[in-house]
Design a protein around this motif. Structure first.
Motif, PDB file in Angstrom:
ATOM      1  N   MET A   1       3.626  -4.362   5.318  1.00  0.00           N
ATOM      2  CA  MET A   1       5.017  -4.697   5.613  1.00  0.00           C
ATOM      3  C   MET A   1       5.397  -6.032   4.956  1.00  0.00           C
ATOM      4  SD  MET A   1       7.338  -3.000   7.150  1.00  0.00           S
ATOM      5  CE  MET A   1       6.250  -1.914   8.068  1.00  0.00           C
ATOM      6  N   GLU A   2       4.498  -6.992   4.978  1.00  0.00           N
ATOM      7  CA  GLU A   2       4.790  -8.291   4.362  1.00  0.00           C
ATOM      8  C   GLU A   2       4.600  -8.239   2.849  1.00  0.00           C
ATOM      9  OE1 GLU A   2       2.361 -11.204   6.192  1.00  0.00           O
ATOM     10  OE2 GLU A   2       3.077 -10.797   8.232  1.00  0.00           O
ATOM     11  N   PHE A   3       3.545  -7.565   2.400  1.00  0.00           N
ATOM     12  CA  PHE A   3       3.179  -7.602   0.987  1.00  0.00           C
ATOM     13  C   PHE A   3       4.061  -6.698   0.132  1.00  0.00           C
ATOM     14  CE2 PHE A   3       0.385  -6.962  -2.694  1.00  0.00           C
ATOM     15  CZ  PHE A   3      -0.005  -8.264  -2.940  1.00  0.00           C
ATOM     16  N   LEU A   4       4.509  -5.572   0.705  1.00  0.00           N
ATOM     17  CA  LEU A   4       5.260  -4.591  -0.089  1.00  0.00           C
ATOM     18  C   LEU A   4       6.730  -4.507   0.289  1.00  0.00           C
ATOM     19  CD1 LEU A   4       2.631  -1.687  -0.044  1.00  0.00           C
ATOM     20  CD2 LEU A   4       3.008  -3.363  -1.839  1.00  0.00           C
TER      21      LEU A   4
ATOM     22  N   LEU B   1      -4.843  -2.049   1.300  1.00  0.00           N
ATOM     23  CA  LEU B   1      -4.281  -3.323   1.745  1.00  0.00           C
ATOM     24  C   LEU B   1      -4.564  -3.549   3.223  1.00  0.00           C
ATOM     25  CD1 LEU B   1      -0.810  -3.349  -0.063  1.00  0.00           C
ATOM     26  CD2 LEU B   1      -2.755  -4.832  -0.533  1.00  0.00           C
ATOM     27  N   THR B   2      -4.361  -2.491   4.025  1.00  0.00           N
ATOM     28  CA  THR B   2      -4.619  -2.608   5.471  1.00  0.00           C
ATOM     29  C   THR B   2      -6.079  -2.920   5.737  1.00  0.00           C
ATOM     30  OG1 THR B   2      -2.848  -0.998   5.844  1.00  0.00           O
ATOM     31  CG2 THR B   2      -4.358  -1.427   7.665  1.00  0.00           C
ATOM     32  N   THR B   3      -6.983  -2.266   4.984  1.00  0.00           N
ATOM     33  CA  THR B   3      -8.419  -2.509   5.166  1.00  0.00           C
ATOM     34  C   THR B   3      -8.780  -3.963   4.846  1.00  0.00           C
ATOM     35  OG1 THR B   3      -8.867  -0.211   4.547  1.00  0.00           O
ATOM     36  CG2 THR B   3     -10.716  -1.755   4.452  1.00  0.00           C
ATOM     37  N   MET B   4      -8.104  -4.540   3.863  1.00  0.00           N
ATOM     38  CA  MET B   4      -8.391  -5.931   3.491  1.00  0.00           C
ATOM     39  C   MET B   4      -7.697  -6.934   4.406  1.00  0.00           C
ATOM     40  SD  MET B   4      -8.446  -5.939  -0.685  1.00  0.00           S
ATOM     41  CE  MET B   4      -6.808  -5.234  -0.861  1.00  0.00           C
TER      42      MET B   4
ATOM     43  N   GLY C   1       6.861 -19.346   7.412  1.00  0.00           N
ATOM     44  CA  GLY C   1       5.931 -19.639   6.318  1.00  0.00           C
ATOM     45  C   GLY C   1       4.589 -18.958   6.473  1.00  0.00           C
ATOM     46  N   GLN C   2       4.505 -17.905   7.294  1.00  0.00           N
ATOM     47  CA  GLN C   2       3.231 -17.243   7.549  1.00  0.00           C
ATOM     48  C   GLN C   2       3.109 -15.898   6.834  1.00  0.00           C
ATOM     49  OE1 GLN C   2       3.325 -16.952  11.821  1.00  0.00           O
ATOM     50  NE2 GLN C   2       2.655 -19.077  12.119  1.00  0.00           N
ATOM     51  N   ALA C   3       4.211 -15.388   6.276  1.00  0.00           N
ATOM     52  CA  ALA C   3       4.165 -14.076   5.622  1.00  0.00           C
ATOM     53  C   ALA C   3       3.417 -14.194   4.293  1.00  0.00           C
ATOM     54  CB  ALA C   3       5.580 -13.560   5.379  1.00  0.00           C
ATOM     55  N   ARG C   4       2.616 -13.159   4.009  1.00  0.00           N
ATOM     56  CA  ARG C   4       1.812 -13.186   2.784  1.00  0.00           C
ATOM     57  C   ARG C   4       2.359 -12.180   1.768  1.00  0.00           C
ATOM     58  NH1 ARG C   4      -4.421 -12.783   4.108  1.00  0.00           N
ATOM     59  NH2 ARG C   4      -3.719 -11.079   5.447  1.00  0.00           N
ATOM     60  N   PHE C   5       2.975 -12.682   0.730  1.00  0.00           N
ATOM     61  CA  PHE C   5       3.361 -11.857  -0.428  1.00  0.00           C
ATOM     62  C   PHE C   5       3.413 -12.776  -1.640  1.00  0.00           C
ATOM     63  CE2 PHE C   5       7.361 -13.273   1.456  1.00  0.00           C
ATOM     64  CZ  PHE C   5       8.049 -13.763   0.357  1.00  0.00           C
ATOM     65  N   ARG C   6       3.328 -12.173  -2.819  1.00  0.00           N
ATOM     66  CA  ARG C   6       3.285 -12.968  -4.042  1.00  0.00           C
ATOM     67  C   ARG C   6       4.704 -13.256  -4.531  1.00  0.00           C
ATOM     68  NH1 ARG C   6      -1.093  -9.370  -7.256  1.00  0.00           N
ATOM     69  NH2 ARG C   6       0.575  -7.862  -6.857  1.00  0.00           N
TER      70      ARG C   6
ATOM     71  N   VAL D   1       9.706  -4.749  10.435  1.00  0.00           N
ATOM     72  CA  VAL D   1      10.447  -5.527   9.435  1.00  0.00           C
ATOM     73  C   VAL D   1      10.946  -6.843  10.039  1.00  0.00           C
ATOM     74  CG1 VAL D   1      12.568  -5.561   8.057  1.00  0.00           C
ATOM     75  CG2 VAL D   1      11.117  -3.543   8.051  1.00  0.00           C
ATOM     76  N   VAL D   2      11.474  -6.770  11.268  1.00  0.00           N
ATOM     77  CA  VAL D   2      11.969  -7.985  11.926  1.00  0.00           C
ATOM     78  C   VAL D   2      10.831  -8.983  12.133  1.00  0.00           C
ATOM     79  CG1 VAL D   2      12.976  -8.879  14.058  1.00  0.00           C
ATOM     80  CG2 VAL D   2      13.892  -6.796  13.031  1.00  0.00           C
TER      81      VAL D   2
END
Length: 382
Positions: A261-264, A253-256, A156-161, A146-147
């Motif tokens: 952790m970032e997306f959810l 998600l992991t496979t893609m 600015g590198q985390a990927r989530f919508r 999480v940290v």
């Protein structure tokens, strides 16, 4: 083609009462255990309603079946025997009839069941210690992830919508206003009642306003909001992530190459960090309103007098201390819910257990954090 279509139907059963008062049970679809089979309780309910002279089966729309159907038929036969209602098996597949007859022909051995033996005390203590150590290791690994995700978000590198973040903010914030307002108002009235009973003896009932204002803003507003969110939002996080684990969405998600952790997890933690202080302010307002209701209705104080006394009793330390505590509680609730969701097993009951553990974990750690922060605030003179 008809048989193939039948196997694709939803597993179900229906009832028909014939002219001779025979209850016909229509078995529909594929009767396999992993589909989730209907309960014999439905047959019991129908028997109680119709009082049939006999029970029979109809299987023209029955698809594939396994031992789940055998268990259902055996329990229905046992039900009919207990009510002195004959059960006809001639409508069932021939193989199933032979299995039912075989099951009834061989009685259960009295010593077949192995009695569960309690493990020695030292073994239980050792097992509990190992489980606790493994749980601590999982928690630290999750906390580290999480940290790292939060650090990537600030870069600015985390990927989530952003749409997911907005949905989480709405669910954790706006949708929780009703229950937070109700509970906070009641807590405010309880605090005021407790203070009024004692302070009235000294003619100092005006200080009920001080008690309610300081109690809600400094401690109870944040704590009650945290408990509500642990039971509501923390459990929802665990159930949602546990279900995604059951349906293999997290593995996908992991496979893609997308970090779960970032997306959810990250949108849920950010949503609670942003919403908890605002909900705390909302809870404080309604808590003071609850106290004012008691002050006006029971102590005959003027509303303006009560509010002015409450306002004068507050300090910026009380206000910002309560908001800081609410933010900490929000982080704890989010991490507890997401952690238990990721630790969920691969069944529906495991998802329910994960939601329960998320609520317990969130409340326990919030109380621990409350005690630690109360000690530190007192030490710092806040």
């Amino acid at each position: 083609m008809e048989a193939e279509a039948a196997t694709e139907q939803v597993t179900d059963l229906s009832f028909e009462l014939s002219r001779d008062s025979s209850l016909i049970i229509h078995l529909v679809g594929s009767w396999r255990m992993h589909h989730g089979l209907p309960s014999v309780g439905r047959v019991l309910h129908e028997v109680n309603q119709t009082k049939p002279r006999s029970i029979g089966f109809e299987t023209s729309r029955l698809g594939a079946w396994d031992s789940g159907l055998l268990t259902f038929v055996a329990r229905t036969t046992e039900l009919g025997r207990s009510r002195n209602i004959p059960v006809a098996l001639d409508g069932l597949p021939e193989g199933l009839v032979r299995l039912v007859e075989l099951a009834e022909a061989v009685p259960e051995k009295k010593d077949a069941r192995v009695k569960a033996q309690s493990a020695p005390l030292l073994q239980r203590v050792g097992t509990a210690t190992i489980n606790y150590a493994e749980g601590s290791e999982d928690f630290l690994a999750f906390l580290g992830s999480v940290v790292i995700a939060i650090g990537r978000m600030f870069k600015g590198q985390a990927r989530f919508r952003n749409s997911d973040l907005m949905i989480e903010i709405q669910d954790a914030g706006v949708n929780a206003l009703g229950i937070v307002a109700l509970i906070s108002f009641l807590v405010g009235t309880i605090l005021a009642f407790m203070g009024a009973v004692q302070l009235q003896q000294f003619g100092a009932q005006i200080y009920v306003a001080d008690l309610v204002a300081i109690g809600m803003v400094r401690e109870m507003g944040a704590m009650m909001t945290a408990i509500i969110m642990a039971g509501r939002t923390g459990a929802a996080y665990a159930a949602a992530l546990g279900t995604m684990k059951v349906t293999k969405e997290i593995d996908a998600l992991t496979t893609m190459g997308i970090s779960p952790m970032e997306f959810l997890v990250l949108p849920r933690i950010v949503a609670l960090i942003l919403m908890m202080p605002l909900l705390c302010v909302f809870a404080n307002v309604f808590g003071v309103m609850g106290g004012a209701f008691v002050g006006v209705a029971m102590l005959k104080l003027a509303l303006s007098t009560f509010l002015r006394e409450a306002w004068n009793a507050l300090t910026l330390g009380n206000l910002f201390g309560g908001l800081f505590k609410a933010m900490v509680y929000g982080v704890i609730v989010a991490i507890s819910g997401c952690l238990r969701g990721f630790q969920s097993g691969s069944s529906s009951s495991a998802v329910g257990d994960a939601a329960t553990r998320a609520v317990v974990t969130g409340i326990v750690w919030n109380v621990v954090a409350c005690g630690i922060m109360a000690f530190l605030f007192n030490l710092l003179g806040i």
